[in-house]
Design a protein around this motif. Structure first.
Motif, PDB file in Angstrom:
ATOM      1  N   THR A   1       0.814  -1.222   0.000  1.00 41.68           N
ATOM      2  CA  THR A   1       0.000   0.000   0.000  1.00 41.68           C
ATOM      3  C   THR A   1       0.846   1.270   0.000  1.00 41.68           C
ATOM      4  OG1 THR A   1      -0.206  -0.155   2.412  1.00 41.68           O
ATOM      5  CG2 THR A   1      -2.010  -1.056   1.093  1.00 41.68           C
ATOM      6  N   ASP A   2       2.137   1.168   0.351  1.00 38.76           N
ATOM      7  CA  ASP A   2       2.982   2.362   0.360  1.00 38.76           C
ATOM      8  C   ASP A   2       3.609   2.651  -1.014  1.00 38.76           C
ATOM      9  OD1 ASP A   2       4.947   0.413   0.103  1.00 38.76           O
ATOM     10  OD2 ASP A   2       6.071   1.022   1.887  1.00 38.76           O
ATOM     11  N   GLY A   3       3.249   1.853  -2.036  1.00 34.76           N
ATOM     12  CA  GLY A   3       3.760   2.075  -3.382  1.00 34.76           C
ATOM     13  C   GLY A   3       4.901   1.159  -3.782  1.00 34.76           C
ATOM     14  N   GLU A   4       5.459   0.437  -2.824  1.00 39.94           N
ATOM     15  CA  GLU A   4       6.513  -0.520  -3.164  1.00 39.94           C
ATOM     16  C   GLU A   4       5.884  -1.694  -3.913  1.00 39.94           C
ATOM     17  OE1 GLU A   4       9.789  -3.498  -1.151  1.00 39.94           O
ATOM     18  OE2 GLU A   4       8.552  -2.278   0.157  1.00 39.94           O
ATOM     19  N   ILE A   5       6.526  -2.087  -5.001  1.00 41.56           N
ATOM     20  CA  ILE A   5       6.075  -3.237  -5.789  1.00 41.56           C
ATOM     21  C   ILE A   5       7.293  -4.138  -5.943  1.00 41.56           C
ATOM     22  CG2 ILE A   5       5.029  -4.024  -7.929  1.00 41.56           C
ATOM     23  CD1 ILE A   5       3.904  -1.130  -8.213  1.00 41.56           C
ATOM     24  N   ARG A   6       7.252  -5.249  -5.253  1.00 36.57           N
ATOM     25  CA  ARG A   6       8.430  -6.089  -5.084  1.00 36.57           C
ATOM     26  C   ARG A   6       8.358  -7.372  -5.904  1.00 36.57           C
ATOM     27  NH1 ARG A   6       9.683  -7.568   1.077  1.00 36.57           N
ATOM     28  NH2 ARG A   6       9.551  -5.310   1.216  1.00 36.57           N
ATOM     29  N   GLN A   7       9.473  -7.705  -6.565  1.00 34.84           N
ATOM     30  CA  GLN A   7       9.628  -9.022  -7.181  1.00 34.84           C
ATOM     31  C   GLN A   7      10.104  -9.981  -6.099  1.00 34.84           C
ATOM     32  OE1 GLN A   7      12.060  -9.422 -10.792  1.00 34.84           O
ATOM     33  NE2 GLN A   7      12.872 -11.320  -9.956  1.00 34.84           N
TER      34      GLN A   7
END
Length: 155
Positions: free
Chosen positions: A92-98
């Motif tokens: 939800t904080d904008g981090e998009i993790r592989q």
């Protein structure tokens, strides 16, 4: 912090981070595998999480296991590195993790089951019972590799 997991989903957002993480696949004397039920997704998973600066991946796996399950464990082996570009976690904080996980094998040496803000249940699951639980495909792959004896996995 909330999260949404995407697995082989063409609608998944593009990753913007890759964070080293470690899991610990703890096997007790009866062959049960330690799982926690994640509060954020409701799925059963191996204990694990992001590595902190100043610790090794194996130390991370042991720490995360204790924090998330209450079980003190020691590392006895290495399962593999799992990093699938099609497994994306959006926060939800904008981090998009592989996904990037080093998965170790371990055994319990102490502690008691505990629940916390990350996990609302902890238990050992026998391999023959895994099909009755909602387990993320990435964890299923790790279980299959472990149970099939096909490790170390470096995929």
């Amino acid at each position: 912090m909330g999260r949404i997991e995407y697995y082989d989903d063409p609608k998944a957002p593009k990753a913007n981070t890759l964070i080293p993480a470690s899991n610990l696949l703890v096997v007790n004397e009866d062959g049960g595998i330690l799982f926690q039920r994640r509060r954020d997704t409701g799925q059963w998973a191996l204990p694990g999480g992001a590595q902190d600066i100043g610790e090794t991946p194996a130390e991370c796996a042991v720490r995360e296991c204790l924090e998330e399950t209450g079980i003190i464990a020691e590392v006895t082996g290495f399962l593999g590195v799992y990093s699938n570009p099609k497994h994306i976690v959006a926060y939800t904080d904008g981090e998009i993790r592989q996904q990037y996980e080093a998965t170790y094998i371990g055994r319990p040496i102490g502690g008691d089951f505990t629940v916390n803000e990350e996990a609302d249940a902890v238990r050992y699951l026998l391999p023959e019972d895994l099909g009755g639980y909602d387990i993320h495909p990435s964890m299923i792959q790790q279980m299959e590799d472990y149970l099939g004896g096909s490790y170390p996995y470096l995929g």
